[in-house]
Every structure is written in C-alpha cells, then in structure tokens.
Design a protein around this motif. Structure first.
Motif, PDB file in Angstrom:
ATOM      1  N   ILE A   1      68.088  -7.116  -3.058  1.00  0.00           N
ATOM      2  CA  ILE A   1      67.381  -7.596  -4.257  1.00  0.00           C
ATOM      3  C   ILE A   1      67.449  -6.544  -5.360  1.00  0.00           C
ATOM      4  N   LEU A   2      67.223  -5.275  -5.003  1.00  0.00           N
ATOM      5  CA  LEU A   2      67.286  -4.207  -6.009  1.00  0.00           C
ATOM      6  C   LEU A   2      68.662  -4.153  -6.669  1.00  0.00           C
ATOM      7  N   LYS A   3      69.695  -4.315  -5.858  1.00  0.00           N
ATOM      8  CA  LYS A   3      71.048  -4.304  -6.403  1.00  0.00           C
ATOM      9  C   LYS A   3      71.227  -5.462  -7.399  1.00  0.00           C
ATOM     10  N   ASP A   4      70.722  -6.626  -7.024  1.00  0.00           N
ATOM     11  CA  ASP A   4      70.870  -7.822  -7.858  1.00  0.00           C
ATOM     12  C   ASP A   4      70.071  -7.754  -9.164  1.00  0.00           C
ATOM     13  N   ILE A   5      68.852  -7.215  -9.094  1.00  0.00           N
ATOM     14  CA  ILE A   5      67.981  -7.240 -10.285  1.00  0.00           C
ATOM     15  C   ILE A   5      68.120  -6.007 -11.170  1.00  0.00           C
ATOM     16  N   TYR A   6      68.845  -5.010 -10.709  1.00  0.00           N
ATOM     17  CA  TYR A   6      68.952  -3.767 -11.483  1.00  0.00           C
ATOM     18  C   TYR A   6      69.305  -3.997 -12.958  1.00  0.00           C
ATOM     19  N   PRO A   7      70.277  -4.838 -13.293  1.00  0.00           N
ATOM     20  CA  PRO A   7      70.596  -5.020 -14.717  1.00  0.00           C
ATOM     21  C   PRO A   7      69.391  -5.496 -15.550  1.00  0.00           C
ATOM     22  N   LYS A   8      68.497  -6.279 -14.952  1.00  0.00           N
ATOM     23  CA  LYS A   8      67.322  -6.766 -15.681  1.00  0.00           C
ATOM     24  C   LYS A   8      66.188  -5.751 -15.696  1.00  0.00           C
ATOM     25  N   VAL A   9      66.166  -4.849 -14.722  1.00  0.00           N
ATOM     26  CA  VAL A   9      65.139  -3.810 -14.655  1.00  0.00           C
ATOM     27  C   VAL A   9      65.531  -2.607 -15.501  1.00  0.00           C
ATOM     28  N   LYS A  10      66.818  -2.356 -15.620  1.00  0.00           N
ATOM     29  CA  LYS A  10      67.326  -1.163 -16.321  1.00  0.00           C
ATOM     30  C   LYS A  10      66.706  -0.944 -17.701  1.00  0.00           C
TER      31      LYS A  10
ATOM     32  N   ALA B   1      58.646   0.180 -12.985  1.00  0.00           N
ATOM     33  CA  ALA B   1      59.502  -0.567 -13.916  1.00  0.00           C
ATOM     34  C   ALA B   1      59.845  -1.948 -13.358  1.00  0.00           C
ATOM     35  N   ILE B   2      59.983  -2.045 -12.036  1.00  0.00           N
ATOM     36  CA  ILE B   2      60.270  -3.339 -11.428  1.00  0.00           C
ATOM     37  C   ILE B   2      59.095  -4.289 -11.684  1.00  0.00           C
ATOM     38  N   GLU B   3      57.883  -3.786 -11.444  1.00  0.00           N
ATOM     39  CA  GLU B   3      56.698  -4.619 -11.655  1.00  0.00           C
ATOM     40  C   GLU B   3      56.519  -4.956 -13.132  1.00  0.00           C
ATOM     41  N   GLU B   4      56.881  -4.044 -13.998  1.00  0.00           N
ATOM     42  CA  GLU B   4      56.799  -4.324 -15.432  1.00  0.00           C
ATOM     43  C   GLU B   4      57.785  -5.431 -15.815  1.00  0.00           C
ATOM     44  N   ALA B   5      58.996  -5.382 -15.269  1.00  0.00           N
ATOM     45  CA  ALA B   5      59.978  -6.449 -15.511  1.00  0.00           C
ATOM     46  C   ALA B   5      59.463  -7.776 -14.956  1.00  0.00           C
ATOM     47  N   TYR B   6      58.806  -7.727 -13.810  1.00  0.00           N
ATOM     48  CA  TYR B   6      58.198  -8.924 -13.203  1.00  0.00           C
ATOM     49  C   TYR B   6      57.087  -9.478 -14.107  1.00  0.00           C
ATOM     50  N   ASN B   7      56.203  -8.589 -14.558  1.00  0.00           N
ATOM     51  CA  ASN B   7      55.087  -9.008 -15.411  1.00  0.00           C
ATOM     52  C   ASN B   7      55.557  -9.641 -16.718  1.00  0.00           C
ATOM     53  N   GLN B   8      56.735  -9.216 -17.191  1.00  0.00           N
ATOM     54  CA  GLN B   8      57.265  -9.755 -18.444  1.00  0.00           C
ATOM     55  C   GLN B   8      58.239 -10.924 -18.205  1.00  0.00           C
ATOM     56  N   GLY B   9      58.299 -11.398 -16.954  1.00  0.00           N
ATOM     57  CA  GLY B   9      59.098 -12.583 -16.652  1.00  0.00           C
ATOM     58  C   GLY B   9      60.587 -12.361 -16.564  1.00  0.00           C
ATOM     59  N   GLU B  10      61.032 -11.121 -16.486  1.00  0.00           N
ATOM     60  CA  GLU B  10      62.470 -10.830 -16.415  1.00  0.00           C
ATOM     61  C   GLU B  10      63.032 -10.973 -15.008  1.00  0.00           C
ATOM     62  N   VAL B  11      62.198 -10.722 -13.994  1.00  0.00           N
ATOM     63  CA  VAL B  11      62.608 -10.858 -12.595  1.00  0.00           C
ATOM     64  C   VAL B  11      61.507 -11.592 -11.843  1.00  0.00           C
ATOM     65  N   SER B  12      61.862 -12.180 -10.707  1.00  0.00           N
ATOM     66  CA  SER B  12      60.874 -12.936  -9.928  1.00  0.00           C
ATOM     67  C   SER B  12      60.377 -12.163  -8.707  1.00  0.00           C
ATOM     68  N   TRP B  13      60.781 -10.911  -8.568  1.00  0.00           N
ATOM     69  CA  TRP B  13      60.388 -10.068  -7.440  1.00  0.00           C
ATOM     70  C   TRP B  13      59.470  -8.977  -7.962  1.00  0.00           C
ATOM     71  N   LYS B  14      58.272  -8.859  -7.402  1.00  0.00           N
ATOM     72  CA  LYS B  14      57.250  -7.960  -7.951  1.00  0.00           C
ATOM     73  C   LYS B  14      57.580  -6.478  -7.773  1.00  0.00           C
ATOM     74  N   LYS B  15      57.880  -6.080  -6.562  1.00  0.00           N
ATOM     75  CA  LYS B  15      58.212  -4.692  -6.228  1.00  0.00           C
ATOM     76  C   LYS B  15      58.390  -4.620  -4.720  1.00  0.00           C
ATOM     77  N   PRO B  16      58.866  -3.496  -4.189  1.00  0.00           N
ATOM     78  CA  PRO B  16      58.994  -3.391  -2.727  1.00  0.00           C
ATOM     79  C   PRO B  16      57.649  -3.662  -2.050  1.00  0.00           C
ATOM     80  N   VAL B  17      57.698  -4.380  -0.952  1.00  0.00           N
ATOM     81  CA  VAL B  17      56.455  -4.731  -0.267  1.00  0.00           C
ATOM     82  C   VAL B  17      55.730  -3.479   0.221  1.00  0.00           C
TER      83      VAL B  17
END
Length: 187
Positions: free
Chosen positions: A46-55, A104-120
């Motif tokens: 998932i991290l590999k896939d969402i990196y461009p949106k989290v970057k 940053a992952i959670e921030e991207a999630y909060n802003q609707g950029e990704v659907s994964w909140k952060k590592p469990v």
C-alpha cells in the motif's frame, strides 16, 4: 492474559488508562526510537502504491529518505518497517505550526487523497501486536514518552482498549472488539 479467538490479550489494555496528549509529547513516538513503524506485507505494498499521493505532504528530508531507502525497509530480522530520517524520525513524519509531529499519510487521508489512514501499528499504539504461527499476542507497550498520555487517560477514565477502539476493530473486527468489551465488564 486471556484468550479471544486467535489472540492472547494482556489484561493491561483493560486495566491501564491512556489518552494521547499531543500538546505534552509533541508526537514523540514518531520521532524518537531507533526503528520505523512495523508494517505487514500488505501495508508495505500500500505504501508503495500511495507514495505519489502522499509525497506532496512530506518534508524534503522524508522524501530524500524514502527515495534513497524505499517506501519501506526490510530489517536484518526480515521485518518490514517505515524508513527513518537519519536513524530517528519516521520518514513520513511532518510537523504542524506548533512543531507537533504528525503523519503525512494520515494528513493525505484526512484531505481525501488516499483511502488508507496509516500503518495499523501506529493506529494501535500503545498496543503492540506480535503475530505467531497459531495466535497473535496483544500487549500494552509502556514507553516513558507517553507518561502524559497515561496521566490524561487516568484523569479522564479512558482505558487503553477504548482509546484505540477504531484501530482494534480495524485489526481484529467488530465481533472481536465486542467480545473484548464483554471481558472488560468483568474487571
């Protein structure tokens, strides 16, 4: 300890109180220590896939660490973790205007950029889960940097398992959590 399905659960998650107090700790769990956040194989992908949106949410130091080490690393013990910046900060950590560490992952999630909140593992903290062949151990991880969170949890009467309810449901499911609540009523 008690058993719920295929988990062995520490009574401490019911008996101890905890409520993150970011104004006191400033998110130290994301910047202290000598290891990244534990990941499972699915999360690494998932991290590999969402990196461009989290970057776009990352600090330059985080981008540099990720681009030199990868979106995740494999340790000498073959465990998967988030990479670190200079052996300290998680590569995915960012800071708000009050210098509080955020994800940053959670921030991207909060802003609707990704659907994964952060590592469990981050979402569950201060609970750590250790998977074994036949069961998973669910334990409280006591860390001095969270003393203020323990104090605040005690003041407000929030047991650990209630503080991390959403994460426990994410990890083990609604039915498992409802069983945990039944056990907690007996304490």
């Amino acid at each position: 300890m008690f058993q719920l399905g295929k988990t062995i659960v520490s009574e401490e998650i019911i008996e101890k109180d905890f409520l993150c107090n970011l104004s006191a700790c400033k998110g130290a769990c994301c910047i202290d220590g000598d290891a990244g956040a534990p990941l499972d194989a699915d999360e690494a992908e998932i991290l590999k896939d969402i990196y461009p949106k989290v970057k776009p949410f990352l600090r330059q130091e985080g981008i540099d660490a990720i681009e030199s080490q990868g979106t995740y690393i494999k340790t000498e013990d073959d465990d998967l973790e988030t990479p670190l910046i200079g052996g300290a900060d998680c590569a995915y950590v960012i800071f708000d205007e009050k210098n509080v560490a955020l994800c940053a992952i959670e921030e991207a999630y909060n802003q609707g950029e990704v659907s994964w909140k952060k590592p469990v593992s981050c979402h569950l903290y201060p609970i750590r889960v250790q998977d074994y062949t036949e069961f998973s151990a669910v334990n409280y991880h006591k860390w001095q940097i969270c003393d203020d969170a323990c104090q605040l949890g005690e003041e407000l009467g929030v047991p650990i398992y209630k503080f991390v309810k959403e994460a426990l449901i994410r990890k083990f499911g609604e039915d498992w959590y409802m069983e945990l609540e039944k056990v907690a009523e007996t304490f």
